[in-house]
Motif scaffolding. Structure first.
Motif, PDB file in Angstrom:
ATOM      1  N   ASP A  93       0.761  -1.063  -0.086  1.00  0.00           N
ATOM      2  CA  ASP A  93       0.106  -0.089  -0.040  1.00  0.00           C
ATOM      3  C   ASP A  93       0.676   1.093   0.117  1.00  0.00           C
ATOM      4  OD1 ASP A  93      -2.633  -0.907   0.024  1.00  0.00           O
ATOM      5  OD2 ASP A  93      -2.650  -1.504   2.224  1.00  0.00           O
ATOM      6  N   GLU A  94       0.287   2.132  -0.844  1.00  0.00           N
ATOM      7  CA  GLU A  94       1.165   3.343  -0.696  1.00  0.00           C
ATOM      8  C   GLU A  94       0.719   4.162   0.324  1.00  0.00           C
ATOM      9  OE1 GLU A  94       0.841   5.868  -4.218  1.00  0.00           O
ATOM     10  OE2 GLU A  94       1.860   4.499  -5.342  1.00  0.00           O
ATOM     11  N   VAL A  95       1.586   5.020   0.984  1.00  0.00           N
ATOM     12  CA  VAL A  95       1.475   5.819   2.112  1.00  0.00           C
ATOM     13  C   VAL A  95       1.390   7.140   1.290  1.00  0.00           C
ATOM     14  CG1 VAL A  95       2.105   6.756   4.271  1.00  0.00           C
ATOM     15  CG2 VAL A  95       2.605   4.466   3.785  1.00  0.00           C
ATOM     16  N   VAL A  96       0.273   7.892   1.482  1.00  0.00           N
ATOM     17  CA  VAL A  96      -0.072   9.064   0.783  1.00  0.00           C
ATOM     18  C   VAL A  96      -0.311  10.312   1.869  1.00  0.00           C
ATOM     19  CG1 VAL A  96      -1.350  10.565  -0.947  1.00  0.00           C
ATOM     20  CG2 VAL A  96      -0.803   8.225  -1.489  1.00  0.00           C
ATOM     21  N   TYR A  97       0.338  11.476   2.024  1.00  0.00           N
ATOM     22  CA  TYR A  97       0.157  12.376   3.021  1.00  0.00           C
ATOM     23  C   TYR A  97      -0.546  13.538   2.195  1.00  0.00           C
ATOM     24  CZ  TYR A  97       1.168  16.466   6.018  1.00  0.00           C
ATOM     25  OH  TYR A  97       1.140  17.387   6.685  1.00  0.00           O
ATOM     26  N   VAL A  98      -1.780  14.113   2.952  1.00  0.00           N
ATOM     27  CA  VAL A  98      -2.490  15.118   2.615  1.00  0.00           C
ATOM     28  C   VAL A  98      -2.058  16.178   3.823  1.00  0.00           C
ATOM     29  CG1 VAL A  98      -4.334  16.248   1.725  1.00  0.00           C
ATOM     30  CG2 VAL A  98      -3.712  13.771   0.946  1.00  0.00           C
ATOM     31  N   MET A 108       4.649   9.243   0.368  1.00  0.00           N
ATOM     32  CA  MET A 108       5.559   9.093   1.531  1.00  0.00           C
ATOM     33  C   MET A 108       6.295   8.004   1.548  1.00  0.00           C
ATOM     34  SD  MET A 108       5.190  11.968   2.993  1.00  0.00           S
ATOM     35  CE  MET A 108       5.961  11.889   4.511  1.00  0.00           C
ATOM     36  N   GLY A 109       6.001   6.934   0.866  1.00  0.00           N
ATOM     37  CA  GLY A 109       6.594   5.598   0.700  1.00  0.00           C
ATOM     38  C   GLY A 109       5.536   4.466   0.751  1.00  0.00           C
ATOM     39  N   VAL A 111       3.934   0.856   2.371  1.00  0.00           N
ATOM     40  CA  VAL A 111       3.827  -0.175   3.411  1.00  0.00           C
ATOM     41  C   VAL A 111       3.821  -1.710   2.526  1.00  0.00           C
ATOM     42  CG1 VAL A 111       2.395  -1.083   5.330  1.00  0.00           C
ATOM     43  CG2 VAL A 111       2.685   1.444   4.813  1.00  0.00           C
ATOM     44  N   ILE A 130       6.255   0.990  10.398  1.00  0.00           N
ATOM     45  CA  ILE A 130       6.493   2.465   9.978  1.00  0.00           C
ATOM     46  C   ILE A 130       6.969   3.549  11.224  1.00  0.00           C
ATOM     47  CG2 ILE A 130       4.830   4.380   9.534  1.00  0.00           C
ATOM     48  CD1 ILE A 130       3.064   2.847   8.344  1.00  0.00           C
TER      49      ILE A 130
ATOM     50  N   MET B   1       9.622   6.633   9.754  1.00  0.00           N
ATOM     51  CA  MET B   1       8.972   7.434   9.113  1.00  0.00           C
ATOM     52  C   MET B   1       8.619   8.496  10.012  1.00  0.00           C
ATOM     53  SD  MET B   1       5.531   7.277   6.913  1.00  0.00           S
ATOM     54  CE  MET B   1       5.865   6.902   5.179  1.00  0.00           C
ATOM     55  N   PHE B   3       6.347  11.769  10.866  1.00  0.00           N
ATOM     56  CA  PHE B   3       4.777  12.117  10.747  1.00  0.00           C
ATOM     57  C   PHE B   3       4.544  13.773  10.854  1.00  0.00           C
ATOM     58  CE2 PHE B   3       4.856   7.508  11.567  1.00  0.00           C
ATOM     59  CZ  PHE B   3       3.855   6.989  10.424  1.00  0.00           C
ATOM     60  N   GLY B   6      -1.652  15.974   9.654  1.00  0.00           N
ATOM     61  CA  GLY B   6      -2.450  15.907   8.236  1.00  0.00           C
ATOM     62  C   GLY B   6      -2.951  14.573   8.176  1.00  0.00           C
ATOM     63  N   ILE B   7      -3.492  14.146   6.912  1.00  0.00           N
ATOM     64  CA  ILE B   7      -4.060  13.137   6.645  1.00  0.00           C
ATOM     65  C   ILE B   7      -3.151  12.077   5.904  1.00  0.00           C
ATOM     66  CG2 ILE B   7      -6.173  11.765   5.510  1.00  0.00           C
ATOM     67  CD1 ILE B   7      -6.950  14.182   7.441  1.00  0.00           C
ATOM     68  N   TYR B   8      -3.131  10.605   6.226  1.00  0.00           N
ATOM     69  CA  TYR B   8      -2.022   9.624   5.618  1.00  0.00           C
ATOM     70  C   TYR B   8      -3.287   8.579   5.023  1.00  0.00           C
ATOM     71  CZ  TYR B   8       2.004  11.794   7.457  1.00  0.00           C
ATOM     72  OH  TYR B   8       3.249  12.558   7.640  1.00  0.00           O
ATOM     73  N   PHE B   9      -2.879   8.250   3.885  1.00  0.00           N
ATOM     74  CA  PHE B   9      -3.609   7.210   2.977  1.00  0.00           C
ATOM     75  C   PHE B   9      -2.648   6.097   2.895  1.00  0.00           C
ATOM     76  CE2 PHE B   9      -6.011  10.961   1.491  1.00  0.00           C
ATOM     77  CZ  PHE B   9      -7.157  10.494   1.680  1.00  0.00           C
ATOM     78  N   VAL B  10      -3.153   5.032   3.580  1.00  0.00           N
ATOM     79  CA  VAL B  10      -2.344   3.671   3.378  1.00  0.00           C
ATOM     80  C   VAL B  10      -3.241   2.871   2.649  1.00  0.00           C
ATOM     81  CG1 VAL B  10      -1.220   1.770   4.439  1.00  0.00           C
ATOM     82  CG2 VAL B  10      -1.196   4.209   5.529  1.00  0.00           C
ATOM     83  N   GLY B  11      -3.142   2.726   1.352  1.00  0.00           N
ATOM     84  CA  GLY B  11      -4.165   2.073   0.401  1.00  0.00           C
ATOM     85  C   GLY B  11      -5.598   2.798   0.616  1.00  0.00           C
ATOM     86  N   ARG B  43      -2.576   5.507  17.950  1.00  0.00           N
ATOM     87  CA  ARG B  43      -1.166   5.159  18.368  1.00  0.00           C
ATOM     88  C   ARG B  43      -0.430   6.713  18.707  1.00  0.00           C
ATOM     89  NH1 ARG B  43       0.729   2.537  13.811  1.00  0.00           N
ATOM     90  NH2 ARG B  43       2.568   4.146  13.336  1.00  0.00           N
ATOM     91  N   LYS B  63     -10.020  16.523   4.308  1.00  0.00           N
ATOM     92  CA  LYS B  63      -9.161  16.672   3.441  1.00  0.00           C
ATOM     93  C   LYS B  63      -9.440  18.307   2.797  1.00  0.00           C
ATOM     94  CE  LYS B  63      -8.333  14.446  -0.649  1.00  0.00           C
ATOM     95  NZ  LYS B  63      -8.657  13.033  -1.431  1.00  0.00           N
TER      96      LYS B  63
END
Lengths: 552, 65
Positions: A93-98, A108-109, A111, A130, B1, B3, B6-11, B43, B63
Motif C-alpha cells: 500500500d502506498e502511504v500518501v500524505y495530505v 511518502m513511501g 507499506v 512504520i 517515518m 509524521f 494531516g491525513i495519511y492514506f495507506v491503500g 497510536r 481533506k
C-alpha cells in the motif's frame, strides 16, 4: 440503564445505582472478559462473545438489558476476518500524505506486508514497522485459510519464524543445498549450481510473475533421474506429496492456495489414464505463469484456479522438449552414477530441518525487504529470479559463485534455444519456402522479359499477365502443389521386412512423401493466412479461381 | 517515518495525525497517550502527536476543510 464507553475495550454500565465495568481483550483466538461490579471480579475466557457463558456472567452481576450490552461487546470485538487468497501473499500500500485543510498529496513511501500461513495453521505477517523502520514479525489474527490438512498434503510447509538477519545467509544456504545434492546425485558441476538455484528460487517464486520449470534430462532409463527429482522436491518449497487419482477441482484448489512444488516423473502416455494425462500436461503447460487460470465447475459454480506452481519434470521421453527450448524452463542433464546413489527421504528431511527453516525465511524476507529490486529483476521471464538471487547474494553475502554459474549456464541454454528456434518451427520453414517461390516466380518473369523468344522455357510458376512480362499470377492450386513439391522427401523401406510375396525380389524400395513436420501447413486455408501474415493478399478472377499476383 | 499533522492514506485506509498541544510537557504527553488509546487503531507518536484511523467520510471532510 446507561452504558458509557470508557476506552477502546472497556465499557461502564450504570444500572439501578450499581456500576459494572467490562473489559475485553483478545489473546490469540480467545477473548478475555473481565467483569467487575465494585466488589467482585469475574474473568472469562471464551471463543465467541455471543455465548451462554458470557450471558450467565452478566446475569449474575445484575445487568438487566443483556441485549444492549451484548451488542456493545460484539461491536467492540468485531474484527473483520479476511479469507486468504494464497498461503503467502503480499500487501503493498502506498502511504500518501495530505496536509489538513487541503494541499497537494505527497507519496511518502510504501507499506509492504507479507502474510504467510504456517504449518500449525496460524497466520503471521512480516512487515516494516512504520515508526521504527525495522522489519518485524507479528501474528495476524484476522485471516483465515481455506485449507487445514497441511501435514497430510505436504512433505514440509512454511515455517513460522522469519529473522531479518537471514538474508545475510543466502550464500551459505546455497552452499549447504549444493552439498546435500552432491551427496545424493551425480551431475556436472554447473548443473549442481542450476539445481541449487532452482531449489532456492522455489521459495521466492510466490512473489514472482513467472515460475520456470526444472527439466531433468537423461539419456536413458535408470540413470538416477527420479533420484534427482525426488531430492530436488524434498528440498524445494512446500513439496506436494504424490498425487494419486485426485479430482481436478481438489488438486487445483491445493495448487491454487499453496503454490507447491510438484514433481512429475516420466509421463508415459501408455501408462497414465488419458484424462489424468491431459490434466498433468495442462498443469505443466500452464504452471509457469502467475496470470494463467484454470476454470473448473465445483458444486455447480464456475471457479477459477491458478495452476501457478513450481514444477520439476523428468523428461526422457522428450515430451517437454519444446518447453526446454523456450524461456519457460531450466534444464539439468544427469549422469549415470557408479555405484548408484540411494535416495533416503527420511534422512534428507531430518538433516535439512534447520536449512529448510532458513530457506522459508529467505523466501519471505528477500522479496519483502528488497521489493523494488525484486520487482525490476523478477519480471524477466527465464532469468529474472536468478539475476535477483545473484545480485542479492553478491551484495548481502559477498559471494555468489553458485548463482553466477547457474546464471551463466541457464543463459547459455536459453540463448542456444533462441538460435536454434527455427529447427522447431515448421511454420517458419513454410513461410520461407513461400517467400522463395515468390522470388523464383519474379526471377522467371525477368528472364522471360530479357529473352522473349525463349519465354516458354523459363516460365513455370507464374502465368504472365502482359506481353512485357511485368506481372504474373500464381494460382493458389499451383502454389500449394509447388510448396508440396518442395517439401518432398525420399523414404526408404526395407522390403524384406514386409510380409508380402510381391516384394521378394528387391530389398529396398523408395517412395516420396511430404515432410511430416510441415504437412499441416500445406493446406489452402493455412497458406492463405500465412500469405496474409506476410502482407500478401489473394485475389479472385472471374471464374473464382484464387491467385497471388507477382510483379517484377 | 516522520509524521506531520494531516491525513495519511495507506491503500484505502485513512489515518489522521494530530498534535494535541502546541507545547508539550510530560503531563500533556500522558494525556495524549491516553487519548490515543481511546481511538480506533490509535497510536501515540511522541511529542504530543497522535495517529488514529478515521472513516472515509470524515477523511474526505478533513481533506477539503
Amino acid at each position: 440503564m446507561r452504558i458509557s464507553k470508557i476506552s477502546r475495550n472497556k465499557i461502564e454500565i450504570e444500572d439501578g445505582g450499581k456500576k459494572v465495568t467490562i473489559e475485553v481483550s483478545r489473546l490469540t483466538k480467545h477473548y478475555i472478559l473481565t467483569i467487575t461490579d465494585g466488589e467482585n471480579t469475574v474473568d472469562l475466557t471464551v471463543k465467541n462473545i455471543e455465548s451462554a457463558k458470557v450471558i450467565n456472567a452478566l446475569r449474575k452481576v445484575g445487568v438487566s438489558s443483556i441485549h444492549r450490552v451484548m451488542s456493545y461487546l460484539s461491536a467492540m470485538t468485531a474484527v473483520k476476518t479476511i479469507e486468504a487468497p494464497r498461503a503467502i501473499f503480499m500487501n503493498v500500500d502506498e502511504v500518501v500524505y495530505v496536509p489538513e485543510g487541503g494541499g497537494d498529496a505527497k507519496k511518502m513511501g510504501e507499506v509492504v506486508e507479507t502474510y504467510f500461513h504456517t504449518a500449525d495453521n496460524e497466520w503471521r505477517v512480516f512487515a516494516k514497522n512504520i515508526d521504527t523502520g525495522q522489519y518485524e514479525l507479528r501474528e495476524a489474527f484476522n485471516i483465515t485459510a481455506s485449507m487445514k490438512n497441511i501435514s497430510k498434503l505436504f512433505l514440509h510447509y512454511n515455517t513460522a519464524n522469519v529473522d531479518v538477519e537471514v538474508v545475510r545467509e543466502l550464500y551459505n544456504v546455497a552452499v549447504e543445498v549444493k552439498e546435500v545434492l552432491k551427496q545424493y546425485i551425480v551431475l556436472d558441476e554447473k548443473y549442481y549450481d542450476v539445481a541449487t538455484a532452482w531449489i532456492i528460487a522455489t521459495y521466492t517464486r510466490w512473489a514472482a510473475p513467472y515460475s520456470e520449470l526444472l527439466i531433468i534430462r537423461k539419456l536413458g532409463f535408470g540413470s538416477g533421474g527420479s533420484t534427482l527429482l525426488k531430492t530436488v522436491r524434498l528440498l524445494s518449497a512446500r513439496p506436494l506429496k504424490l498425487v494419486v487419482n485426485t479430482s481436478p477441482a481438489a488438486f487445483y484448489r491445493v495448487v491454487d492456495f499453496a503454490m507447491p512444488t510438484i514433481a512429475l516423473d516420466e509421463i508415459r502416455e501408455d501408462e497414465v489414464d488419458r484424462s489424468r494425462l491431459a490434466e498433468l500436461k495442462l498443469l505443466a503447460e500452464s504452471a509457469f505463469d502467475a496470470e494463467n487460470v484454470v476454470l473448473r465447475v465445483d458444486q455447480g459454480e464456475v471457479e477459477a484456479f491458478s495452476p501457478y506452481a513450481n514444477v520439476a519434470v523428468v523428461d526422457t521421453t522428450d515430451k517437454f522438449t519444446t518447453y526446454s527450448a523456450e524461456r519457460r524452463a531450466w534444464t539439468v542433464v544427469i549422469k549415470q552414477a557408479h555405484p548408484p546413489r540411494f535416495y533416503d527421504a527420511e534422512e534428507i528431511l531430518k538433516s535439512t530441518e534447520s536449512l529448510r527453516e532458513k530457506l522459508y525465511a529467505l523466501g519471505i524476507a528477500l522479496p519483502t525487504m528488497y521489493l523494488i529490486q525484486w520487482r525490476t529483476l523478477a519480471k524477466e521471464q527465464g532469468l529474472g529470479v536468478l539475476k535477483f538471487l545473484e545480485k542479492a547474494s553478491r551484495h548481502l553475502c559477498g559471494g555468489s559463485e553458485i548463482f553466477e554459474n547457474a546464471l551463466r549456464t541457464v543463459a547459455a541454454q536459453l540463448d542456444y534455444a533462441k538460435q536454434t528456434a527455427l529447427l522447431t518451427d515448421p511454420k517458419r520453414l513454410v513461410a520461407e519456402a513461400l517467400q522463395k517461390i515468390l522470388e523464383d516466380a519474379k526471377r522467371e518473369l525477368e528472364m522471360a522479359a530479357s529473352s522473349p523468344a525463349n519465354a516458354a522455357e523459363y516460365i513455370r510458376i507464374a502465368a504472365p499477365e502482359d506481353p512485357e512480362y511485368r506481372c504474373g499470377v500464381i494460382y493458389l492450386q499451383k502454389l500449394v502443389r509447388e510448396l508440396r513439391r518442395r517439401f518432398m522427401e525420399v523414404v526408404q523401406v526395407d522390403t524384406t521386412k514386409l510380409d508380402s510375396v510381391y516384394y521378394t525380389s528387391e530389398q529396398v524400395r523408395y517412395w516420396f512423401r511430404v515432410n511430416e513436420d510441415v504437412e499441416m501447413y500445406l493446406k489452402p486455408a493455412k497458406i492463405k493466412t500465412l500469405l496474409a501474415e506476410m502482407g500478401i493478399m489473394l485475389e479472385a478472377d472471374s471464374n473464382r479461381n484464387y491467385y497471388v499476383r507477382v510483379c517484377r | 517515518m516522520k509524521f506531520n499533522e494531516g491525513i495519511y492514506f495507506v491503500g484505502k485506509r485513512c489515518y489522521r495525525v494530530a498534535r494535541l498541544f502546541d507545547e508539550c510537557s510530560e503531563r500533556r504527553e500522558k494525556v495524549a497517550q491516553k487519548a490515543a488509546s481511546l481511538y480506533r487503531n490509535g497510536r501515540y507518536l511522541g511529542g504530543c502527536m497522535i495517529m488514529y484511523e478515521v472513516s472515509p467520510e470524515l477523511c474526505a471532510k478533513l481533506k477539503s476543510k
